[in-house]
Design a protein around this motif. Sequence first.
Motif, mmCIF file in Angstrom:
data_model
loop_
_atom_site.group_PDB
_atom_site.id
_atom_site.type_symbol
_atom_site.label_atom_id
_atom_site.label_comp_id
_atom_site.label_asym_id
_atom_site.label_seq_id
_atom_site.Cartn_x
_atom_site.Cartn_y
_atom_site.Cartn_z
ATOM 1 N N ALA A 1 -16.183 23.383 58.729
ATOM 2 C CA ALA A 1 -15.560 24.041 59.889
ATOM 3 C C ALA A 1 -16.577 24.218 61.020
ATOM 4 C CB ALA A 1 -14.963 25.383 59.484
ATOM 5 N N ILE A 2 -17.792 24.624 60.667
ATOM 6 C CA ILE A 2 -18.845 24.795 61.678
ATOM 7 C C ILE A 2 -19.235 23.448 62.271
ATOM 8 C CG2 ILE A 2 -21.260 25.465 62.029
ATOM 9 C CD1 ILE A 2 -20.730 27.719 59.927
ATOM 10 N N ARG A 3 -19.401 22.453 61.422
ATOM 11 C CA ARG A 3 -19.753 21.108 61.893
ATOM 12 C C ARG A 3 -18.689 20.570 62.848
ATOM 13 N NH1 ARG A 3 -18.717 17.195 57.610
ATOM 14 N NH2 ARG A 3 -16.701 17.390 58.602
ATOM 15 N N ASP A 4 -17.416 20.724 62.471
ATOM 16 C CA ASP A 4 -16.331 20.243 63.320
ATOM 17 C C ASP A 4 -16.318 20.964 64.670
ATOM 18 O OD1 ASP A 4 -15.653 18.607 61.192
ATOM 19 O OD2 ASP A 4 -13.860 19.759 60.637
ATOM 20 N N ALA A 5 -16.544 22.257 64.660
ATOM 21 C CA ALA A 5 -16.559 23.029 65.906
ATOM 22 C C ALA A 5 -17.726 22.596 66.797
ATOM 23 C CB ALA A 5 -16.641 24.520 65.611
ATOM 24 N N GLN A 6 -18.877 22.390 66.195
ATOM 25 C CA GLN A 6 -20.035 21.951 66.973
ATOM 26 C C GLN A 6 -19.814 20.553 67.545
ATOM 27 O OE1 GLN A 6 -23.225 22.597 64.168
ATOM 28 N NE2 GLN A 6 -23.497 24.705 64.837
ATOM 29 N N SER A 7 -19.164 19.681 66.768
ATOM 30 C CA SER A 7 -18.837 18.336 67.263
ATOM 31 C C SER A 7 -17.873 18.397 68.435
ATOM 32 C CB SER A 7 -18.225 17.487 66.145
ATOM 33 O OG SER A 7 -19.170 17.226 65.147
ATOM 34 N N ALA A 8 -17.044 19.443 68.456
ATOM 35 C CA ALA A 8 -16.072 19.622 69.544
ATOM 36 C C ALA A 8 -16.669 20.376 70.733
ATOM 37 C CB ALA A 8 -14.839 20.350 69.025
ATOM 38 N N GLY A 9 -17.961 20.745 70.656
ATOM 39 C CA GLY A 9 -18.619 21.379 71.792
ATOM 40 C C GLY A 9 -18.960 22.848 71.649
ATOM 41 N N ASP A 10 -18.741 23.454 70.477
ATOM 42 C CA ASP A 10 -19.108 24.860 70.276
ATOM 43 C C ASP A 10 -20.621 24.997 70.456
ATOM 44 O OD1 ASP A 10 -19.893 27.352 69.194
ATOM 45 O OD2 ASP A 10 -18.236 27.358 67.787
ATOM 46 N N PRO A 11 -21.071 25.840 71.391
ATOM 47 C CA PRO A 11 -22.508 25.962 71.637
ATOM 48 C C PRO A 11 -23.261 26.736 70.556
ATOM 49 C CG PRO A 11 -21.313 27.483 73.024
ATOM 50 C CD PRO A 11 -20.279 26.652 72.298
ATOM 51 N N ASP A 12 -22.545 27.353 69.626
ATOM 52 C CA ASP A 12 -23.145 28.049 68.488
ATOM 53 C C ASP A 12 -24.162 29.109 68.917
ATOM 54 O OD1 ASP A 12 -23.567 28.758 65.866
ATOM 55 O OD2 ASP A 12 -24.966 27.146 65.452
ATOM 56 N N HIS A 13 -23.676 30.090 69.659
ATOM 57 C CA HIS A 13 -24.508 31.229 70.053
ATOM 58 C C HIS A 13 -24.430 32.352 69.024
ATOM 59 C CE1 HIS A 13 -25.391 29.462 73.891
ATOM 60 N NE2 HIS A 13 -24.110 29.358 74.176
ATOM 61 N N GLY A 14 -23.749 32.119 67.925
ATOM 62 C CA GLY A 14 -23.619 33.123 66.882
ATOM 63 C C GLY A 14 -22.387 33.996 67.003
ATOM 64 N N ASP A 15 -21.692 33.912 68.121
ATOM 65 C CA ASP A 15 -20.522 34.770 68.331
ATOM 66 C C ASP A 15 -19.224 34.140 67.836
ATOM 67 O OD1 ASP A 15 -20.609 32.816 70.285
ATOM 68 O OD2 ASP A 15 -19.866 34.119 71.871
ATOM 69 N N THR A 16 -19.298 32.930 67.318
ATOM 70 C CA THR A 16 -18.093 32.248 66.835
ATOM 71 C C THR A 16 -18.099 32.075 65.315
ATOM 72 O OG1 THR A 16 -19.134 30.110 67.276
ATOM 73 C CG2 THR A 16 -17.693 31.008 68.997
ATOM 74 N N TYR A 17 -19.055 32.687 64.640
ATOM 75 C CA TYR A 17 -19.191 32.502 63.192
ATOM 76 C C TYR A 17 -17.890 32.810 62.451
ATOM 77 C CZ TYR A 17 -21.130 32.688 58.484
ATOM 78 O OH TYR A 17 -21.373 32.467 57.153
ATOM 79 N N TYR A 18 -17.264 33.932 62.757
ATOM 80 C CA TYR A 18 -16.062 34.301 62.011
ATOM 81 C C TYR A 18 -14.827 33.518 62.461
ATOM 82 C CZ TYR A 18 -18.508 37.578 59.142
ATOM 83 O OH TYR A 18 -19.367 38.115 58.215
ATOM 84 N N ALA A 19 -14.847 32.935 63.645
ATOM 85 C CA ALA A 19 -13.777 32.003 64.015
ATOM 86 C C ALA A 19 -13.853 30.788 63.086
ATOM 87 C CB ALA A 19 -13.907 31.585 65.471
ATOM 88 N N HIS A 20 -15.079 30.332 62.808
ATOM 89 C CA HIS A 20 -15.264 29.219 61.864
ATOM 90 C C HIS A 20 -14.885 29.662 60.453
ATOM 91 C CE1 HIS A 20 -17.137 27.580 65.302
ATOM 92 N NE2 HIS A 20 -18.315 28.143 65.128
ATOM 93 N N TRP A 21 -15.223 30.895 60.134
ATOM 94 C CA TRP A 21 -14.880 31.468 58.825
ATOM 95 C C TRP A 21 -13.355 31.422 58.631
ATOM 96 C CZ3 TRP A 21 -18.306 33.935 55.286
ATOM 97 C CH2 TRP A 21 -17.681 34.612 54.232
ATOM 98 N N LEU A 22 -12.616 31.849 59.668
ATOM 99 C CA LEU A 22 -11.161 31.857 59.588
ATOM 100 C C LEU A 22 -10.611 30.437 59.458
ATOM 101 C CD1 LEU A 22 -8.536 33.454 59.600
ATOM 102 C CD2 LEU A 22 -8.594 33.382 62.105
ATOM 103 N N THR A 23 -11.178 29.499 60.200
ATOM 104 C CA THR A 23 -10.769 28.093 60.076
ATOM 105 C C THR A 23 -10.983 27.609 58.652
ATOM 106 O OG1 THR A 23 -11.240 27.613 62.394
ATOM 107 C CG2 THR A 23 -11.245 25.738 60.878
ATOM 108 N N ALA A 24 -12.144 27.932 58.080
ATOM 109 C CA ALA A 24 -12.437 27.527 56.704
ATOM 110 C C ALA A 24 -11.464 28.177 55.721
ATOM 111 C CB ALA A 24 -13.881 27.877 56.343
#
Length: 122
Positions: A60-83
């Motif tokens: 989920a994190i890899r897919d988000a980063q591939s889609a442009g997520d800058p990964d500032h740490g504030d989207t961790y639980y959005a990825h958690w929910l996707t997973a």
Amino acid sequence: MKTTETDLHELRTALPGLPCGEEGPVFNAPWEAQAFAMTLALHAGGAFTWKEWAHMLHEAIRDAQSAGDPDHGDTYYAHWLTALERIATAKGLVSKGGLIQRRDEWDAAARRTPHGRPIELG
């Protein structure tokens, strides 16, 4: 369900990037804690292993980063929910249609709820 010290150790081992303080996970919003609790409950019920969970979260994190997520740490639980949605679907715990329906219900409930009030499904 109470999280034990052993549970937290296993989880921190499987997920070294988990936002934690000295007493355990740290959340910025109630929904993050709820998604975390659902994940713990499903794991405790035998729905998946921590290794399976870590793999799904990594994807989920890899897919988000591939889609442009800058990964500032504030989207961790959005990825958690996707997973969580992905693993629950993959394990047959929920259907993709059921997830879409629930999202639509939450969206409608949020739109009719005054600011500052709890969102309630009908």
